[in-house]
Scaffold this motif. Structure first.
Motif, PDB file in Angstrom:
ATOM      1  N   TYR A 392       0.973  -1.323   0.019  1.00  0.00           N
ATOM      2  CA  TYR A 392      -0.185  -0.018   0.116  1.00  0.00           C
ATOM      3  C   TYR A 392       0.879   1.190  -0.010  1.00  0.00           C
ATOM      4  O   TYR A 392       0.416   2.377  -0.447  1.00  0.00           O
ATOM      5  CB  TYR A 392      -0.952   0.148   1.122  1.00  0.00           C
ATOM      6  CG  TYR A 392      -2.015  -0.962   1.304  1.00  0.00           C
ATOM      7  CD1 TYR A 392      -3.239  -0.943   0.467  1.00  0.00           C
ATOM      8  CD2 TYR A 392      -1.690  -2.303   1.895  1.00  0.00           C
ATOM      9  CE1 TYR A 392      -4.124  -1.838   0.260  1.00  0.00           C
ATOM     10  CE2 TYR A 392      -2.872  -3.143   1.797  1.00  0.00           C
ATOM     11  CZ  TYR A 392      -3.855  -3.066   1.109  1.00  0.00           C
ATOM     12  OH  TYR A 392      -4.942  -3.905   0.849  1.00  0.00           O
ATOM     13  N   SER A 400      -3.622   5.549   7.129  1.00  0.00           N
ATOM     14  CA  SER A 400      -4.899   4.870   7.492  1.00  0.00           C
ATOM     15  C   SER A 400      -4.892   4.619   9.131  1.00  0.00           C
ATOM     16  O   SER A 400      -5.846   4.617   9.520  1.00  0.00           O
ATOM     17  CB  SER A 400      -4.933   3.516   6.644  1.00  0.00           C
ATOM     18  OG  SER A 400      -4.909   3.740   5.405  1.00  0.00           O
ATOM     19  N   LEU A 404      -8.054   5.715  11.298  1.00  0.00           N
ATOM     20  CA  LEU A 404      -8.841   4.751  12.134  1.00  0.00           C
ATOM     21  C   LEU A 404      -8.818   4.668  13.545  1.00  0.00           C
ATOM     22  O   LEU A 404      -9.254   3.885  14.015  1.00  0.00           O
ATOM     23  CB  LEU A 404      -8.509   3.439  11.241  1.00  0.00           C
ATOM     24  CG  LEU A 404      -9.037   3.343   9.557  1.00  0.00           C
ATOM     25  CD1 LEU A 404      -8.347   2.120   9.334  1.00  0.00           C
ATOM     26  CD2 LEU A 404     -10.323   3.280   9.560  1.00  0.00           C
ATOM     27  N   MET A 413      -9.571  -4.352  12.716  1.00  0.00           N
ATOM     28  CA  MET A 413      -9.366  -4.562  11.303  1.00  0.00           C
ATOM     29  C   MET A 413      -9.636  -5.771  10.869  1.00  0.00           C
ATOM     30  O   MET A 413      -9.078  -6.894  11.429  1.00  0.00           O
ATOM     31  CB  MET A 413      -7.810  -3.819  11.084  1.00  0.00           C
ATOM     32  CG  MET A 413      -7.612  -2.442  11.309  1.00  0.00           C
ATOM     33  SD  MET A 413      -5.912  -1.842  10.753  1.00  0.00           S
ATOM     34  CE  MET A 413      -5.970  -0.114  11.243  1.00  0.00           C
ATOM     35  N   ASP A 414     -10.002  -5.849   9.592  1.00  0.00           N
ATOM     36  CA  ASP A 414     -10.095  -7.056   8.957  1.00  0.00           C
ATOM     37  C   ASP A 414      -8.785  -7.507   8.447  1.00  0.00           C
ATOM     38  O   ASP A 414      -8.470  -7.061   7.330  1.00  0.00           O
ATOM     39  CB  ASP A 414     -11.243  -7.239   7.981  1.00  0.00           C
ATOM     40  CG  ASP A 414     -12.865  -6.940   8.603  1.00  0.00           C
ATOM     41  OD1 ASP A 414     -12.810  -7.658   9.482  1.00  0.00           O
ATOM     42  OD2 ASP A 414     -13.566  -6.446   7.923  1.00  0.00           O
ATOM     43  N   SER A 424      -8.616  -2.215   4.836  1.00  0.00           N
ATOM     44  CA  SER A 424      -8.666  -0.812   5.299  1.00  0.00           C
ATOM     45  C   SER A 424      -7.379   0.062   5.102  1.00  0.00           C
ATOM     46  O   SER A 424      -7.664   1.305   5.187  1.00  0.00           O
ATOM     47  CB  SER A 424      -9.073  -0.620   6.691  1.00  0.00           C
ATOM     48  OG  SER A 424      -8.109  -1.514   7.422  1.00  0.00           O
ATOM     49  N   ASP A 426      -6.891   0.897   2.275  1.00  0.00           N
ATOM     50  CA  ASP A 426      -7.278   1.346   0.893  1.00  0.00           C
ATOM     51  C   ASP A 426      -7.300   2.922   1.124  1.00  0.00           C
ATOM     52  O   ASP A 426      -7.274   3.711   0.192  1.00  0.00           O
ATOM     53  CB  ASP A 426      -8.347   0.634   0.253  1.00  0.00           C
ATOM     54  CG  ASP A 426      -7.931  -0.477  -0.641  1.00  0.00           C
ATOM     55  OD1 ASP A 426      -7.011  -0.171  -0.983  1.00  0.00           O
ATOM     56  OD2 ASP A 426      -8.573  -1.554  -0.670  1.00  0.00           O
ATOM     57  N   ILE A 427      -7.986   3.409   2.176  1.00  0.00           N
ATOM     58  CA  ILE A 427      -8.139   4.650   2.529  1.00  0.00           C
ATOM     59  C   ILE A 427      -7.203   5.508   2.620  1.00  0.00           C
ATOM     60  O   ILE A 427      -7.153   6.692   1.768  1.00  0.00           O
ATOM     61  CB  ILE A 427      -8.592   4.897   4.234  1.00  0.00           C
ATOM     62  CG1 ILE A 427      -9.953   3.843   4.346  1.00  0.00           C
ATOM     63  CG2 ILE A 427      -8.965   6.051   4.609  1.00  0.00           C
ATOM     64  CD1 ILE A 427     -10.208   3.742   5.933  1.00  0.00           C
TER      65      ILE A 427
END
Length: 741
Positions: A392, A400, A404, A413-414, A424, A426-427
């Motif tokens: 990422y 991120s 978060l 977080m998944d 997450s 990706d944010i």
């Protein structure tokens, strides 16, 4: 030096106590190094026979392997059931040792059988009972977790294997009354992962009570502020119920304890054998033996605010660094070491310098997986951070995580360990891309200007309403960001940046910038506009630098043509200019945005493609609104995909148009032949029927008690959310249908 000072004050002592023992590492552990987990085991009720060999007491334990250390049986002095047997003797099963029944408040009449076996060497509460009644202490377990010679035939067996064999032997001799399932909390070593053994051992301790009073006041009175503030309660609870600190360890992972023993058995803390002999009044060449234990590593860490500032270097109580930097401003740390480190630093600094070590403490969030478990290598639920960064980008991951992690809340977080992925992130990645693309577009426009052959201009650029709006929003955002930082709300900092950059700057202003840059080809005009956009973007890069250091550094060099010797991190942070904040302009522009967004919704609701331009009419209520929309007509026409734009006060609705109202501005989009009205009506009516049917089915399902009771909470919640979504969609479809008459 600190050990010696505390020893000489009587605040450090050596004592035989029940401590947390790690059989794997064979060293003492502090309370904070022990993790308690719920364990399913068994509760064994055993028979302790009286001398008549007929009557017996029933005593329950989860650890039958410790019976070889039993030295008494305790009953509560107020328990009427057992008053007549106090002072009598019973025989310990298998051991054949006769022990006395004693009266002690420790025995709880409501727990188990009301009788408690007392094993002073293997339980901290039993040890206290033994101290009160002057009982013998028999240790039956070796440092490696095996039973010793006091356990007879089980000598050398691992404690858990011995438990199995002892239970079998007890059954064989009919000495077990019953065995029950038992769930309780068991301490495990943080480092080794094995069950901790309560172990009687000679260890070094610090008396904590004299050190806590001032350290507690420093926090409760607000000299040191915790963020979030709820940790103050936790700190206060721990400090008021604190136990003496076991500071000795048996593995050589720390400083060796500076205690020396003389041949006559006396001992003293000193900085050398010669100094120790001198303190004891002995010749300096006396053979002294240094203690072989080492200090808990936290015993050096609690001095961190002092030793980093060169305290006691060359014997100096005060140094320039110490006087300048103590107290420091901010400590950022994890909440799980609030006792290990934070509390102890406060104690040490208040004890030795009578000052606070820092003014504020920020406790970070703990990252957990979808099941609520802390990410851990031992659990195998944590991907390698380097893989996440490689996928990422470093800035994306950093941003991120900040975005978060609300102050004082853990973050779920998944995590996909197999794929080495955290979706997450990706944010941050998408946000980085947005910022990069905006910068690339601005640079492209700048390069176009630089490549022009004719760089003469006659029209001085003047700020438009849109320019004044973004300038006002930029300065307003700086104020909000500063307030977020002042209150340690770093997540708010990240979210405010996100909203301003993504929505205000990229989605709105950059689109308006494109329109404005095409209005006039005059070099002076375009140059002024470009310089204005660059000034806002440069400020944005400085604002994102704390949470995106790499991308901000890279783009800052590109737009400013800086060499490698310069850095954005050395630039002055943007300061808010109150004179540039205009609430009226922001309110006016908000109305403009709402109108454009409503036009887009009307078009989308009627399936009008973006490429199709249509006549648009705005009916306003007064001259002020008329002036606003006339001044921004190019923006409305362009972003609303208008073929023509008619703006008038209280104008009538055109034929064959779809309409809506934003505040008191009526919007009419003339669909004409862009859509087949009757066909569109039929499509929308069919959609109404479909949604109404689905809503009826969902409501019927949720009204069924069996479904609600038997389905998982997640499925029920999902069904409720689906129902609300369908109801919302139905309202929109009916609204679109009404617009078509």
């Amino acid at each position: 030096e600190v050990f010696i000072r505390l020893f000489d004050e009587g605040l450090i002592y050596r004592g035989k106590r029940i401590i947390n023992w790690s059989p794997l590492a064979q060293t003492a552990l502090s309370d904070e190094e022990v993790e308690f987990r719920e364990v399913k085991e068994h509760f064994y009720t055993m028979r302790y026979y009286f001398e008549n060999e007929t009557d017996y007491l029933m005593l329950a334990t989860a650890r039958p392997e410790t019976i070889y250390g039993d030295i008494a049986v305790a009953v509560n002095p107020n328990d009427e059931r057992f008053k007549n047997i106090i002072g009598k003797k019973v025989r310990v099963p298998l051991v054949n040792r006769w022990v006395e029944v004693i009266a002690d408040d420790y025995a709880d009449p409501e727990f188990g059988t009301g009788c408690v076996k007392i094993t002073p060497a293997h339980d901290p509460n039993d040890f206290m009972v033994g101290q009160r009644h002057n009982l013998e202490i028999i240790n039956t377990i070796n440092p490696d977790g095996t039973l010793n010679e006091n356990a007879g035939e089980y000598n050398g067996l691992d404690r858990f294997e011995a438990r199995k064999r002892i239970v079998e032997k007890l059954k064989e001799h009919n000495l077990i009354e019953k065995i029950e399932d038992y769930t309780h909390n068991v301490g495990f070593s943080q480092r080794g992962g094995e069950p901790v053994e309560p172990y009687l051992s000679d260890q070094w301790f610090v008396k904590m009570q004299p050190l806590t009073e001032q350290a507690l006041e420093m926090v409760t009175q607000g000299d040191i502020k915790f963020h979030p503030a709820h940790w103050v309660k936790t700190y206060e609870h721990w400090m008021t119920g604190i136990r003496d600190w076991c500071i000795s360890r048996q593995l050589w992972w720390g400083h060796r304890i500076p205690v020396y023993y003389a041949p006559d058995g006396r001992f003293v803390a000193a900085n050398s054998a010669e100094n120790a002999a001198e303190k004891l009044g002995l010749p300096t060449d006396t053979k002294m033996i240094q203690d072989t234990d080492v200090l808990d590593t936290w015993f050096s860490s609690w001095l961190w605010p002092l030793t980093t500032m060169h305290w006691l270097e060359d014997g100096n109580e005060d140094t320039d660094d110490l006087n300048y930097f103590l107290p420091s401003d901010l400590l950022v740390t994890a909440p799980e070491i609030i006792f290990f480190w934070v509390a102890r630093m406060i104690m040490a600094t208040s004890k030795f310098k009578q000052r606070i070590p820092f003014k504020d403490v920020y406790f970070t969030s703990i990252i957990r997986d979808g099941q609520g478990r802390k990410l851990s290598k031992s659990l195998g639920n944590s991907p390698d951070p380097l893989n996440i960064i490689a996928k990422y980008g470093c800035d994306a991951v950093r941003y991120s995580m900040v975005f978060l992690s609300p102050l004082g809340q853990d973050v779920r977080m998944d995590v996909d360990v197999e794929q080495q992925d955290i979706a997450s992130m990706d944010i941050g990645r998408n946000f980085c891309n947005k910022i990069w693309n905006a910068g690339r577009f601005i640079l492209m426009k700048n390069d176009e200007l630089n490549n022009l052959e004719n760089k003469n201009g006659t029209i001085q650029y003047e700020l438009t309403l849109a320019d004044k709006w973004i300038l006002s929003r930029f300065n307003s955002t700086i104020d909000i960001l500063q307030e977020s930082l002042d209150n340690f709300k770093v997540t708010d900092y990240a979210k405010v940046l996100y909203d301003f950059i993504w929505r205000d700057f990229c989605d709105w202003y950059i689109e308006i910038f494109k329109i404005q840059s095409n209005l006039n080809s005059d070099f002076l005009y375009r140059s002024g506009l470009n310089n204005f956009v660059l000034s806002i973007y440069d400020g944005i890069l400085k604002l994102i630098h704390p949470v995106m250091p790499f991308i901000s550094e890279e783009i800052w060099h590109l737009i400013n043509n800086k060499d490698e010797s310069e850095s954005i991190s050395l630039q002055e942070n943007p300061k808010s200019n109150p004179s540039k904040i205009d609430a009226k302009i922001e309110a006016d522009f908000e109305l403009l945005q709402l109108v454009i967004e409503e036009i887009r919704k009307l078009r989308a609701g009627s399936n009008i493609p973006p490429s199709k331009k249509l006549p648009i009419t705005l009916s306003v209520k007064n001259e002020v609104e008329l002036e606003l929309f006339n001044n921004t007509s190019r923006i409305t026409a362009n972003l609303g995909r208008a073929e023509s734009l008619n703006i008038a006060i209280n104008t009538a609705k055109p034929d064959v148009s779809i309409s809506s109202v934003v505040r008191d501005v009526e919007i009419f989009v003339e669909v004409g032949t862009a859509i087949d009205i009757e066909l569109e009506k039929a499509r929308l009516m069919k959609e109404v029927s479909r949604l109404e049917g689905n809503i009826m089915g969902s409501e019927k399902k949720l009204s069924n008690e069996k479904f609600v009771q038997n389905a998982s909470p997640q499925i029920v919640q999902s069904e409720r959310e689906k129902l609300e979504s369908m109801k919302s969609s139905l309202e929109k479809v009916k609204e679109n249908l009404a617009n078509l008459g």
